[in-house]
Scaffold this active site. Structure first.
Site, PDB file in Angstrom:
ATOM      1  CB  SER A  56      -1.531  -8.191  -8.798  1.00 14.99           C
ATOM      2  OG  SER A  56      -2.465  -8.550  -7.813  1.00 14.99           O
ATOM      3  CE  LYS A  97      -1.676  -3.426   2.824  1.00 15.25           C
ATOM      4  NZ  LYS A  97      -1.901  -4.229   1.614  1.00 15.25           N
TER       5      LYS A  97
END
Length: 264
Positions: free
Chosen positions: A216, A106
């Site tokens: 998160s 990524k």
């Protein structure tokens, strides 16, 4: 009906996945909470910040791969913390070395520490090098449809536009740009960053995204393991709603029951 949508497998780099939820490994209280939350999420792809997390580069320190074994999870090394193309390419090369030739990465190249917006110029530079070197590049980018198109044309296997700033939990801030990216997409589109709760993930999937990546939203929840399970169900619900096709919006009411045969 010609507009009926049929489901298709979620495929990345030639491998098919059942879960359309990808999760990060940062910000948890400890390794055990990380393990439990990721198990509860049902995710098969787990992304790891190579510059911040030990996956073998620091012998003698706790290794994340001890609790997230590569024979169970697809490890997706990322370049979080990189601010130029050179750093990002170097980090991907290190990850490939540590993971025995693993090519799936990524790519994220950040512009500054305040916004963590992608630096699209450096991202394009890094992507070009990595694709030429045989990496399977999933790329974090802005919600600019033109940049997303260029990255796909360059050879990235997936584009990952932000829904909101990393770590903000603001949700899908610009669904219209996201829709344009989805309409033009020739590769999988995954929402990356900005998801705050289950409804955000569902909206992303209802729009037609192939999958959602988050960290998160789970790690900063009051009960991360419970939120991970909520996200698992939200992704499934959003995908089913997308395939089912929502009813059209109307300005005026429409009775649910027929008017014919009313009792007088």
């Amino acid at each position: 009906m010609s507009n009926v949508r049929s489901d298709k497998p979620f495929v990345l780099a030639g491998r098919t996945y059942q879960s359309r939820l990808l999760v990060g490994t940062g910000k948890y209280r400890d390794m055990e909470e990380t393990r439990l939350a990721i198990e509860a999420s049902g995710a098969e792809i787990v992304t790891v910040a190579v510059r911040r997390t030990n996956i073998g580069q620091n012998p003698g320190e706790p290794n994340l791969l001890d609790i997230l074994p590569p024979d169970r999870y697809t490890i997706l090394p990322n370049t979080a913390g990189c601010y130029d193309a050179v750093e990002a390419v170097r980090t991907c090369r290190l990850a490939r070395e540590l993971l025995d030739g693993h090519n799936l990465v990524k790519l994220e190249v950040l512009a500054d520490q305040k916004t963590l917006f992608p630096n699209v110029l450096e991202t394009l530079k890094a992507a070009e090098v990595l694709v030429k070197e045989g990496f399977d590049v999933m790329v974090y980018t802005s919600d600019d449809p033109i940049i997303a198109r260029q990255l796909a044309e360059m050879g990235c296997i997936a584009v990952m536009p932000l829904a909101g700033l990393i770590g903000t939990g603001l949700g899908i801030c610009n669904p219209y740009n996201l829709q344009i990216i989805l309409e033009e997409a020739k590769v999988p589109v995954l929402v990356d960053a900005g998801v705050g709760t289950a409804s955000d993930a569902t909206i992303a999937m209802e729009l037609g995204c192939e999958a959602v990546l988050m960290n998160s939203a789970i790690a900063h929840a009051q009960q991360p393991v419970m939120m991970a399970e909520a996200m698992k169900h939200a992704i499934v619900a959003g995908r089913l709603a997308y395939l089912a096709g929502r009813m059209p919006k109307k300005l005026y009411a429409s009775a649910s029951s027929p008017l014919d045969g009313l009792i007088k």
